[in-house]
Design an enzyme around this catalytic site. Structure first.
Site, PDB file in Angstrom:
ATOM      1  N   LYS A 281     -10.818 -16.287  -2.203  1.00 56.51           N
ATOM      2  CA  LYS A 281     -11.421 -15.422  -3.219  1.00 56.51           C
ATOM      3  C   LYS A 281     -11.310 -16.090  -4.592  1.00 56.51           C
ATOM      4  O   LYS A 281     -10.403 -16.885  -4.818  1.00 56.51           O
ATOM      5  CB  LYS A 281     -10.662 -14.093  -3.284  1.00 56.51           C
ATOM      6  CG  LYS A 281     -10.949 -13.136  -2.152  1.00 56.51           C
ATOM      7  CD  LYS A 281     -10.224 -11.822  -2.365  1.00 56.51           C
ATOM      8  CE  LYS A 281     -10.446 -10.867  -1.219  1.00 56.51           C
ATOM      9  NZ  LYS A 281     -11.836 -10.410  -1.085  1.00 56.51           N
ATOM     10  N   ARG A 355     -11.762  -6.224   9.402  1.00 53.13           N
ATOM     11  CA  ARG A 355     -12.358  -5.820  10.678  1.00 53.13           C
ATOM     12  C   ARG A 355     -11.694  -6.534  11.852  1.00 53.13           C
ATOM     13  O   ARG A 355     -11.672  -6.023  12.975  1.00 53.13           O
ATOM     14  CB  ARG A 355     -13.874  -6.052  10.643  1.00 53.13           C
ATOM     15  CG  ARG A 355     -14.279  -7.476  10.427  1.00 53.13           C
ATOM     16  CD  ARG A 355     -15.708  -7.636   9.927  1.00 53.13           C
ATOM     17  NE  ARG A 355     -15.853  -7.349   8.508  1.00 53.13           N
ATOM     18  CZ  ARG A 355     -17.000  -7.410   7.831  1.00 53.13           C
ATOM     19  NH1 ARG A 355     -18.126  -7.717   8.455  1.00 53.13           N
ATOM     20  NH2 ARG A 355     -17.045  -7.150   6.546  1.00 53.13           N
TER      21      ARG A 355
HETATM   22  N1  BES Z   1     -10.318  -6.420   1.062  1.00 56.53           N
HETATM   23  C1  BES Z   1     -11.633  -6.902   0.905  1.00 56.53           C
HETATM   24  C2  BES Z   1     -12.590  -5.840   0.404  1.00 56.53           C
HETATM   25  C3  BES Z   1     -12.496  -5.491  -1.054  1.00 56.53           C
HETATM   26  C4  BES Z   1     -12.950  -6.357  -2.021  1.00 56.53           C
HETATM   27  C5  BES Z   1     -12.002  -4.268  -1.421  1.00 56.53           C
HETATM   28  C6  BES Z   1     -12.878  -6.002  -3.351  1.00 56.53           C
HETATM   29  C7  BES Z   1     -11.950  -3.906  -2.752  1.00 56.53           C
HETATM   30  C8  BES Z   1     -12.387  -4.785  -3.719  1.00 56.53           C
HETATM   31  C9  BES Z   1     -12.169  -7.393   2.230  1.00 56.53           C
HETATM   32  O1  BES Z   1     -11.255  -7.975   3.086  1.00 56.53           O
HETATM   33  C10 BES Z   1     -13.189  -8.433   1.927  1.00 56.53           C
HETATM   34  O2  BES Z   1     -12.826  -9.443   1.403  1.00 56.53           O
HETATM   35  N2  BES Z   1     -14.449  -8.174   2.272  1.00 56.53           N
HETATM   36  C11 BES Z   1     -15.505  -9.072   2.014  1.00 56.53           C
HETATM   37  C12 BES Z   1     -16.395  -9.091   3.220  1.00 56.53           C
HETATM   38  C13 BES Z   1     -17.443 -10.159   3.184  1.00 56.53           C
HETATM   39  C14 BES Z   1     -16.805 -11.527   3.288  1.00 56.53           C
HETATM   40  C15 BES Z   1     -18.395  -9.937   4.317  1.00 56.53           C
HETATM   41  C16 BES Z   1     -16.263  -8.584   0.789  1.00 56.53           C
HETATM   42  O3  BES Z   1     -16.441  -7.370   0.630  1.00 56.53           O
HETATM   43  O4  BES Z   1     -16.639  -9.418  -0.027  1.00 56.53           O
HETATM   44 MN    MN Z   2     -10.998 -10.058   2.647  1.00 60.11          MN
END
Ligand code: BES
Ligand code: MN
Ligand code: ZN
Length: 502
Positions: A281, A355
């Site tokens: 990230k 997931r």
């Molecule tokens: N924990 C995150 C989701 C999230 C991001 C919650 C920002 C709250 C604020 C999750 O694990 C994630 O990183 N999801 C990705 C999925 C994508 C790679 C398909 C996302 O939402 O960017």
């Molecule tokens: Mn994630």
């Protein structure tokens, strides 16, 4: 803070503060009218002077009001009488406690339950008041060497309910207990969420769960990595590979009815820190990914509330928990893993890890033969884009269950909004190399994440709550919200009512 319910008139109240409602424009509620009469029109004369209109959430403190036996009267604006709904009522209660906290009053008696709130009963007003009051005094200072703010003096809160007799009072008392149990569950969820991620690790969550189980007389099971390997949880373990912290799978069981009856199972995402893994990230605000275990925290919070209330339901909480870290041994984009269900997954993005841990936990849940299963997860940034920080996303393979959850969300003041889970979206998860990919592209990200989970929940009535936008607040007010403990506990209370009335 201690709460109690009291039947009787406001006139006789002694104490440090009496809280009364004022409608817009300058219209006293019945309780305020009674006090005004006692004080020979003192309150209404002040309103006439233009000090308070009664707009929702405005307040005015009066000291030493003539003929009264209380030190202060706090007037709280309730807005227009005809428009008093959930939102205005909650706002008024919030501002009342904000002011009370700042005064020297050690006790307060509220006479705010006599104003009718559209489509809500007195039980609702009481439990909401308890929840909001406890919320107003919440602080997280476990990790500060000295506490900055001085402790509020408010110790004792009495909820005046007018002249009421036994059956009515018992209902009020029950509502108070429900509100306080929910508040306690929310506090636990907030504390776990706010705790720094070097403290709140998967092992810490497991220890806390075992302690909680002891205190609440629940059955606790903690699976270690080798147990999960034996069960074939290849998806969950793929996420854990990059971390030095061992992953755990926690199961807590509350049996409030005979074990023959199928339980409700709650599954909460417990990523104690989400760096994204090899699909790292960006740095900005990454600290907030300590909140990626708020689904897990809400499961523990709900179990706390339900067990404290001793509700006649069977409830199981399952928490898959690990960090998501990059490391020499971490899962790479393109890796293919086999889930406990036997389905294979091509991990195209290691940041779509929620997931992956949930799918194995959902398969593991099959051993409980759930009547209903609800998973709770900070799953997608897309959900924040779609619904902001107001509503949690709700997706379900069962219309009745979705309606039931939406009803509980409304009553609890913990809103959720349903998104579709149509088959058309499943295509986005196609992989050339495995049964499915773990991502479905940018479009409809919340829905494709739920579509992924739906492939592991075909055997039961299932709903998914995406709490990415609602589990915590960012910015100056950064902190966990305790959501959706209110929604979930209200849902279980609803189930308990159903079973106890046949
Ligand atoms: N924990 C995150 C989701 C999230 C991001 C919650 C920002 C709250 C604020 C999750 O694990 C994630 O990183 N999801 C990705 C999925 C994508 C790679 C398909 C996302 O939402 O960017
Ligand atoms: Mn994630
Ligand atoms: Zn995550």
């Amino acid at each position: 803070m201690k709460f109690s319910i009291k039947s009787g008139n406001p006139e006789k109240q002694r104490g440090a503060c009496l809280v009364l409602g004022v409608f817009e424009p300058r219209k006293l509620t019945d309780a305020a009218k009674a006090m005004d009469k006692l004080a020979d029109g003192y309150i209404s004369s002040i309103l006439r002077g233009g000090d308070m209109e009664g707009k929702t959430g405005t307040t005015l403190i009066l000291h030493n009001v003539p003929n009264t036996q209380c030190e202060r009267i706090l007037l709280v604006g309730l807005g227009k009488e005809k428009e008093l709904g959930d939102k205005a009522y909650r706002e008024a209660i919030r501002s009342a406690f904000k002011v009370l906290k700042g005064t020297g009053a050690a006790d307060a008696t509220l006479f705010l339950t006599d104003s009718p709130v559209t489509s809500r009963d007195i039980a609702w007003k009481i439990s909401q008041t308890a929840i909001l009051a406890m919320e107003s005094i919440y602080r997280f200072d476990q990790l500060k060497s000295k506490t900055e703010e001085k402790k509020p003096r408010l110790r004792k809160v009495t909820l005046g309910v007018g002249n009421m007799e036994r059956p009515g009072l018992a209902t009020c008392e029950e509502a108070l207990q429900q509100g306080l149990a929910i508040a306690e569950g929310m506090k636990l969820a907030k504390d776990l969420g706010n705790l720094a991620p070097n403290f709140c690790t998967p092992s810490y969550l497991a220890e806390q769960s075992v302690d909680l189980a002891k205190a609440l007389k629940l059955k606790a099971t903690v699976l270690e990595q080798k147990d999960m390997e034996k069960l074939g949880m290849g998806a969950l373990l793929a996420v854990a590979r990059g971390s030095r912290q061992p992953a755990k799978l926690i199961a807590l069981e509350y049996w409030g009815r005979t074990e023959k009856e199928k339980p409700i199972v709650l599954v909460g995402k417990g990523i104690t820190f989400d760096t994204g893994g090899i699909s790292l990230k960006p740095a900005a605000e990454m600290d907030e990914m300590k909140y990626d275990m708020c689904g897990a925290a809400s499961v523990l919070g709900t179990l706390t509330a339900v067990a404290k209330l001793g509700l006649p339901v069977n409830l199981v909480g399952i928490i898959p928990t690990t960090e998501n870290m990059p490391g020499g041994n971490a899962t790479k984009p393109g890796d293919v893993v086999t889930s406990m269900s036997g389905q294979t997954i091509e991990i195209l993005n290691t940041d779509a890890e929620g997931r992956l841990i949930l799918c194995d936990a959902l398969t593991y849940a099959e051993r409980y033969q759930p009547e209903t299963i609800v998973d709770i997860a900070t799953l997608t940034g897309a959900c924040v884009i779609a619904l902001g920080h107001v509503a949690s996303g709700l997706l379900s393979n069962d219309d009745d269950l979705a309606e039931e959850l939406l009803g509980a969300a409304g009553r609890a003041g913990d809103p959720a909004w349903r998104l579709p889970l149509w088959d058309e979206y499943q295509e986005q998860l196609k992989s050339n190399f495995a049964d499915m990919a773990n991502i479905g592209g940018r479009a409809a990200g919340t829905i494709t994440a739920a579509c992924f989970l739906s492939r592991f929940t075909k055997k039961y009535r299932w709903a998914h709550l995406d709490i990415a936008g609602t589990a915590w607040k960012s910015g100056k007010e950064k902190g966990a919200t305790g959501r959706p403990v209110q929604l979930l506990t209200q849902f279980i209370i609803g189930r308990a009512l159903k079973t106890s009335t046949g």
